[in-house]
Every structure is written in C-alpha cells, then in structure tokens.
Design a protein around this motif. Structure first.
Motif, mmCIF file in Angstrom:
data_model
loop_
_atom_site.group_PDB
_atom_site.id
_atom_site.type_symbol
_atom_site.label_atom_id
_atom_site.label_comp_id
_atom_site.label_asym_id
_atom_site.label_seq_id
_atom_site.Cartn_x
_atom_site.Cartn_y
_atom_site.Cartn_z
ATOM 1 N N LYS A 1 0.833 -1.204 0.000
ATOM 2 C CA LYS A 1 0.000 0.000 0.000
ATOM 3 C C LYS A 1 0.872 1.261 0.000
ATOM 4 N N LYS A 2 1.916 1.246 0.828
ATOM 5 C CA LYS A 2 2.817 2.402 0.877
ATOM 6 C C LYS A 2 3.576 2.547 -0.439
ATOM 7 N N SER A 3 3.966 1.422 -0.990
ATOM 8 C CA SER A 3 4.673 1.443 -2.262
ATOM 9 C C SER A 3 3.781 2.016 -3.360
ATOM 10 N N GLU A 4 2.522 1.591 -3.377
ATOM 11 C CA GLU A 4 1.588 2.111 -4.385
ATOM 12 C C GLU A 4 1.259 3.586 -4.160
ATOM 13 N N ALA A 5 1.360 4.017 -2.906
ATOM 14 C CA ALA A 5 1.125 5.440 -2.612
ATOM 15 C C ALA A 5 2.311 6.301 -3.029
ATOM 16 N N GLY A 6 3.452 5.649 -3.338
ATOM 17 C CA GLY A 6 4.602 6.405 -3.841
ATOM 18 C C GLY A 6 5.901 6.200 -3.088
ATOM 19 N N ALA A 7 5.910 5.306 -2.083
ATOM 20 C CA ALA A 7 7.151 5.080 -1.329
ATOM 21 C C ALA A 7 8.161 4.343 -2.201
ATOM 22 N N ARG A 8 9.338 4.937 -2.358
ATOM 23 C CA ARG A 8 10.374 4.312 -3.176
ATOM 24 C C ARG A 8 11.416 3.600 -2.318
ATOM 25 N N PHE A 9 11.353 3.805 -1.021
ATOM 26 C CA PHE A 9 12.163 2.986 -0.113
ATOM 27 C C PHE A 9 11.392 2.782 1.183
ATOM 28 N N LEU A 10 11.667 1.663 1.831
ATOM 29 C CA LEU A 10 11.059 1.372 3.131
ATOM 30 C C LEU A 10 12.171 0.985 4.101
ATOM 31 N N GLN A 11 12.389 1.822 5.101
ATOM 32 C CA GLN A 11 13.301 1.437 6.166
ATOM 33 C C GLN A 11 12.500 0.604 7.156
ATOM 34 N N THR B 1 17.440 -11.888 -0.776
ATOM 35 C CA THR B 1 17.119 -11.323 -2.084
ATOM 36 C C THR B 1 15.969 -10.341 -1.924
ATOM 37 N N GLY B 2 16.168 -9.127 -2.418
ATOM 38 C CA GLY B 2 15.123 -8.109 -2.277
ATOM 39 C C GLY B 2 15.510 -7.017 -1.296
ATOM 40 N N VAL B 3 16.628 -7.237 -0.591
ATOM 41 C CA VAL B 3 17.099 -6.225 0.352
ATOM 42 C C VAL B 3 18.116 -5.322 -0.354
ATOM 43 N N SER B 4 17.944 -4.011 -0.237
ATOM 44 C CA SER B 4 18.799 -3.065 -0.972
ATOM 45 C C SER B 4 19.885 -2.428 -0.122
ATOM 46 N N GLY B 5 19.839 -2.678 1.166
ATOM 47 C CA GLY B 5 20.839 -2.041 2.019
ATOM 48 C C GLY B 5 20.502 -2.262 3.463
ATOM 49 N N ALA C 1 5.015 -9.966 -4.023
ATOM 50 C CA ALA C 1 3.918 -9.019 -4.273
ATOM 51 C C ALA C 1 4.333 -7.895 -5.221
ATOM 52 N N GLY C 2 5.607 -7.870 -5.593
ATOM 53 C CA GLY C 2 6.064 -6.845 -6.537
ATOM 54 C C GLY C 2 6.505 -5.549 -5.884
ATOM 55 N N VAL C 3 6.518 -5.525 -4.547
ATOM 56 C CA VAL C 3 6.918 -4.299 -3.852
ATOM 57 C C VAL C 3 8.336 -3.888 -4.242
ATOM 58 N N THR C 4 9.222 -4.880 -4.317
ATOM 59 C CA THR C 4 10.638 -4.563 -4.535
ATOM 60 C C THR C 4 10.931 -4.125 -5.971
ATOM 61 N N ARG C 5 9.942 -4.245 -6.846
ATOM 62 C CA ARG C 5 10.164 -3.733 -8.206
ATOM 63 C C ARG C 5 10.298 -2.217 -8.200
#
Lengths: 147, 315
Positions: free
Chosen positions: B175-185, B274-278, B205-209
C-alpha cells in the motif's frame, strides 16, 4: 430531520461501534471496526507500535483496532473484504459531527482535494501532462483563491 | 534526484543509512561533529523528527545542517506533531536547501515521550503522507495548487515486519509502495524468520520492483539495552533466549562483544536476503562499533570494493 439525523446516527452507531461521528464512515471497508477509535486515528492500517500480543501501543489493555479490523475483514462479503486494501483519503475535518448517512447519499463523503487525485489545479502546471481539471466542488476548492 | 536514489537505482552495492543523534544544544558545531563521525561510513543519514516523542532540534533544521556539512540527509516526517499544512511546508521548505530524501512515519504516540500531556495530531496517516509528499514532487500541494519547479523528492516510509498483524505487513508495504514510497526502512527486529518472510512476501507481491527494502539493525552493548527495547520501545519485541544469550556472555566486555556479534549476525542475515537493498544502522554504543560493523560487513563508501572501483564513493 436534517438536524435529527446526526443524533439518530450517533444513537445507533455509538453503542455498537463506538462511533466518533467523523461524518465519512468507512466501517464496511475496515472490518466493521471504526478506525477513529485507534488512538492515532489511522485510516490505512496498523502503525508499527503494535505489541507482540496484538495490543495497542497507546492503550496496552486494548487490542489494536487494526488487528481486529484485519481479522474481521475476512468475515465480510468479498467486495468489502477487498476494500480493506483501499488507500483511504485524509479525513475531511469539516465533516466532524455531521451524519455520514447524509454525506453518503449526497456523495459529500467522497470529495477529496484535487491534489489527492493527483492533479495540479492551475493552468500552467509544472507537471508534464497535467491538464486543467474541472473541479466540481467549488465549496471545497476555492478556484483562484491563491492566484 | 538524490544520491541515495541513484545508488539504490544503480544497485551495484547495498546502501548504508544510519540515524543522526538527537541534537539539542551546542550550535552547528554539534551537528558538524556528528556529521564528521558518520560521513565516511554511510550513504545517507536520517534526521529524526522528535524521536520517541521527545522534543529535539527539528527534523528540518538537522536535515539542512547535515546537507550543509556534506552528509546526505533523509528527513523523517512524523504525523504525530503537525497537521497536513505544516508537514507539506516542512518538506517544501527543506527542499529549498537540497533535502530530497523524505521518510514518512506515523510516529510513536505522545505517551511514549516525556510530554505525554501533549495534543496528538495525526491529521494524516503515514500512507497518506507518502502520497501527499509524492504529490509535492509531481508539482502540486494536496489542495491541487501547483508548485512551479517542484523539488525532486525521493519519498519513502518505514514498515515493521515484526509487529502484528504479521501476515498483513506485506500488504501494508504494498500500500505504501503504491502510494509512492520508493524505499522502506524497516523497524529493528530480532526475529530473522519474520524478516525473511516479509522480504519474500514483498518480492512476490512486486513491492521490490519499485521500492527498496532497508532493514535496520541496532548496535547495543548490554543485555539491559535489549531488555529496555523489549519492554519500552513500541513495536519492538526481543525473544528471551536472545537476551539471555547476551546476558550470559560473561563480564561487561564479553557482553558488549556478544552484543556486537548478535548485530553482525542479524546484519549478515538481512543483507543475504534477495530483495534487500541495504541496511540501516542505529548506534547506541558510540564506541567505534559502527565503523567496525561496516568494515566487517564490507559495505558502505569506505569498505565496499564495488563502490570504490566504480568511483561511487564521495571521498
């Protein structure tokens, strides 16, 4: 009748859902659990402070409103269950104390600011592709007010 | 767009973010000192917004200060203290000074702080704030009023993979990703299996795309610190055996060392997914352990060979 309706609505919904009369009821999309009873009045899901036992960060004696809502949403008809995932817009604070039944019938509870719909309002927008939109709620958006 | 967003988009190495210490007195030299300590080891640093509902120098002032001292800020904005007008004004105002990374949070409740009698605001929730902040970058306020030459914001949020309802956390991230969040800490957590399930769910779910996941680890040096977080920090739970492992390590030094090893293990596990960016580092030790951690992990501007080879370090 217009004056009585909020009283009537409150009389019905307060005992059952602890209704706070936000005037823009979303109960059916939140598992018939009122999000305004969340101490943070969150409309889009639980905060990160939910305790290990599923209770509220602010009121440890209370189960998290959104934990309850999520559970209960699965017992609702499918389209309401699906609406649980909708992004609910910011509360319109002007509707506090008004009847959500009236606001539902008039469509007033679905009005959102133009920016929520992702559009800039002025003719010479800096957004590529954004065009002038007809705003059908002059009362909500005073055109030219900021010009 | 911000350097952090470029690094994440490039994906050549894990990004390293950290938490800026709370500043009260001491003037700008206090900000400069803290910036100097962190700068060599991290890519960007969170300017917190009244953390744990305690008042400190504001998110905007610290973010601007950090930018002036050459440290890339991530300005946290919490929904607890300000209404939608004030939050938009803060984001737009800070952007004038080059603050482009914005992390949108609900915020701990006022009852978690030292002024529990304060009025809580929560005019927007964090997901709504993500959408509003993204709108600012698209060139309009929430009202729809246009912003000419809008700032190139890199908007993100936080999520807690460790708090109930566990199964729902991926959908909330979506939901946050679809609202525009480009990163999630992600919140601090001591259940690696929960993190793993969450990250896998986000990938599926495609969040990490569209959205980078950045788990958090915390550097502590005592079992007491762990017990404190377990009991007193909203949304953090630590298994008893983890606390017992640290408590039973021996004398004070041995306990500090075991605490470090625990953090190192959690970090390695998080970065292996896999899917973790940092990774996001919270340092409660302030004894050089942060440098040791990024060195042991081989990450960040100072210790990552990929970054060094590609010239991505800022020197």
């Amino acid at each position: 009748m217009a004056k009585l309706l909020p009283l009537l609505e409150h009389a019905v919904k307060k005992p059952v859902w602890d209704c706070r009369m936000c005037g823009q009821c979303v109960l059916h999309s939140t598992g018939m659990t009122c999000p305004m009873t969340c101490p943070k009045t969150l409309r889009n899901g639980p905060c990160g402070g939910v305790r290990e036992d599923g209770h509220c960060e602010v009121k440890p004696e209370m189960r998290c409103v959104w934990v309850k809502a999520e559970e209960r949403s699965h017992a609702l008809p499918h389209h309401w269950e699906e609406e649980f995932h909708d992004l609910r817009p910011p509360v319109d604070n002007r509707l506090q104390g008004t009847s959500s039944w009236t606001n539902l019938l008039t469509g007033r509870d679905r009005r959102t600011p133009a920016g929520w719909q992702g559009v800039a309002r002025e003719r010479h927008s800096a957004v590529p592709g954004a065009s002038m939109v007809e705003v059908d709620e002059p009362a909500t958006l005073p055109e030219g007010f900021h010009a | 767009m911000s350097r952090l967003s470029d690094l994440i988009a490039a994906g050549t190495r894990p990004v390293v973010t950290a938490e800026f210490p709370s500043i009260d007195g001491g003037g700008l030299p206090a900000v400069e000192r803290a910036a100097d300590e962190l700068r060599p080891y991290v890519d960007a640093v969170n300017a917190t917004d009244n953390p744990a509902a305690h008042a400190h120098a504001s998110n905007t002032s610290i973010a601007i200060g950090m930018a002036q001292f050459g440290l890339e800020p991530i300005m946290q904005v919490v929904c607890r203290d300000k209404n939608r007008l004030a939050m938009q004004a803060d984001i737009i105002g800070a952007s004038l000074f080059g603050v482009e990374n914005v992390a949108c949070l609900t915020g701990d409740d006022v009852t978690a702080g030292d002024e529990p009698e304060a009025r809580r605001v929560f005019d927007l929730d964090s997901t709504q704030l993500v959408k509003v902040a993204s709108g600012l970058a698209e060139g309009h306020y929430l009202s729809g009023r246009a912003i000419k030459q809008p700032p190139a914001l890199f908007v993100g949020a936080v999520e807690n993979p460790f708090a109930p309802p566990l199964d729902y956390r991926v959908l909330r991230a979506l939901k946050k990703s679809e609202a525009g969040a480009r990163f999630l800490q992600l919140q601090i957590g001591y259940y690696p299996e929960r993190l793993e399930a969450f990250v896998r769910g986000c990938v599926d779910a495609g969040v990490t795309r569209t959205t980078a996941l950045i788990p958090t680890v915390v550097l502590t040096k005592s079992a007491k610190a762990l017990s404190f977080m377990d009991e007193s920090v909203p949304g953090i739970s630590i298994p008893a055996d983890v606390i017992a492992r640290v408590a039973g390590a021996g004398d004070k030094d041995a306990i500090a060392e075991e605490s470090y090893r625990l953090t190192l293990e959690l970090s390695r596990h998080a970065l292996s997914l896999t899917g973790v960016s940092g990774i996001h580092l919270t340092d409660f030790r302030h004894d050089g352990s942060l440098e040791r951690l990024v060195r042991d992990l081989g990450i960040g501007p100072a210790f990552d060979p990929v970054a060094t080879a590609s010239g991505a370090t800022s020197g």
